[in-house]
Design an enzyme around this catalytic site. Structure first.
Site, PDB file in Angstrom:
ATOM      1  CG  HIS A 122      -5.608  -3.819   2.289  1.00 56.90           C
ATOM      2  ND1 HIS A 122      -5.013  -2.913   1.446  1.00 56.90           N
ATOM      3  CD2 HIS A 122      -6.570  -4.439   1.568  1.00 56.90           C
ATOM      4  CE1 HIS A 122      -5.599  -2.981   0.259  1.00 56.90           C
ATOM      5  NE2 HIS A 122      -6.554  -3.900   0.310  1.00 56.90           N
ATOM      6  CD  GLN A 142      -8.342  -4.411  -3.090  1.00 56.47           C
ATOM      7  OE1 GLN A 142      -7.811  -4.572  -1.992  1.00 56.47           O
ATOM      8  NE2 GLN A 142      -9.464  -5.019  -3.424  1.00 56.47           N
ATOM      9  CB  CYS A 190      -0.979  -0.001   1.161  1.00 56.38           C
ATOM     10  SG  CYS A 190      -0.374   0.637   2.726  1.00 56.38           S
ATOM     11  CD  GLU A 191      -0.944   5.420  -3.420  1.00 54.63           C
ATOM     12  OE1 GLU A 191      -1.608   6.466  -3.352  1.00 54.63           O
ATOM     13  OE2 GLU A 191      -0.595   4.904  -4.491  1.00 54.63           O
ATOM     14  CG  HIS A 192      -2.299   5.394   1.934  1.00 56.35           C
ATOM     15  ND1 HIS A 192      -3.499   4.796   1.628  1.00 56.35           N
ATOM     16  CD2 HIS A 192      -2.204   6.463   1.121  1.00 56.35           C
ATOM     17  CE1 HIS A 192      -4.112   5.491   0.694  1.00 56.35           C
ATOM     18  NE2 HIS A 192      -3.343   6.505   0.361  1.00 56.35           N
ATOM     19  CG  HIS A 193       0.077   2.676   6.458  1.00 53.98           C
ATOM     20  ND1 HIS A 193      -1.228   2.581   5.990  1.00 53.98           N
ATOM     21  CD2 HIS A 193       0.062   3.617   7.420  1.00 53.98           C
ATOM     22  CE1 HIS A 193      -1.988   3.423   6.654  1.00 53.98           C
ATOM     23  NE2 HIS A 193      -1.239   4.070   7.530  1.00 53.98           N
ATOM     24  CB  CYS A 233      -2.168  -0.720   6.400  1.00 55.92           C
ATOM     25  SG  CYS A 233      -3.463  -0.755   5.157  1.00 55.92           S
TER      26      CYS A 233
END
Length: 182
Positions: free
Chosen positions: A142, A114, A73-76, A144
């Site tokens: 996920h 996603q 995931c690009e956030h975490h 995260c």
């Protein structure tokens, strides 16, 4: 600064002794792993597909189910893991079977969310095949959400993109959904 040096700095900032035996090669291994996990940035759709597009008069649905995928995931920058179901309605061309999975991998092996990955895969299949319709459904868990934050172990996310006949024709969409839910 190299990726390896950045990992060494991160480990130091976390309070680790990067000179201890167990961590001596960790920055190098972590850099190599991250380059592999993000190898999709170094691939193009044209390279992945190559010459595996074949003339066909088939116009019935082609479905590849349960393509496992691994992404970050690009956030975490934590993994999400799941499966993709990809279908298309050929209009003169069919794609080599393994290329469908390779297209999924190319987009999964990038920092992603996603929702965007589902659309990118559908649009890539559409672009390559000029299909009358494309459908992609992805279900993933996920890390995260599982390892941090709300820590929900049994949750999964489902995303879908329907193009062409899969969007406009209820029967085609229902056939696809029935086949993937068997």
């Amino acid at each position: 600064m190299s990726l390896e040096q950045h990992y060494s700095a991160i480990l130091s900032q976390l309070g680790e002794d990067v000179s201890r035996e167990g961590l001596l090669d960790t920055p190098k291994r972590a850099a190599k792993a991250m380059q592999y996990l993000c190898k999709g940035y170094n691939q193009t759709l044209e390279e992945v597909v190559g010459d595996a597009l074949f003339t066909s008069d088939n116009s019935e649905m082609v479905l590849v189910k349960n393509i496992e995928l691994y992404s970050l995931c690009e956030h975490h920058m934590l993994p999400f893991i799941g499966k993709a179901h990809v279908a298309y309605m050929p209009s003169g061309k069919v794609l080599g079977l393994s290329k469908v999975a390779r297209i999924v991998d190319m987009y999964a092996r990038r920092l992603q969310i996603q929702e965007n990955m589902t659309r990118e895969i559908a649009e890539a299949i559409q672009k390559v095949t000029n299909a009358a319709g494309v459908a992609v459904v992805i279900e993933a868990q996920h890390m995260c959400m599982m390892m941090r934050g709300v820590e929900k172990q049994n949750s999964s996310m489902v995303t879908s993109v329907m193009l062409g006949q899969f969007r406009s024709n209820d029967a085609t969409r229902a056939e696809f959904m029935g086949l993937i839910n068997r």
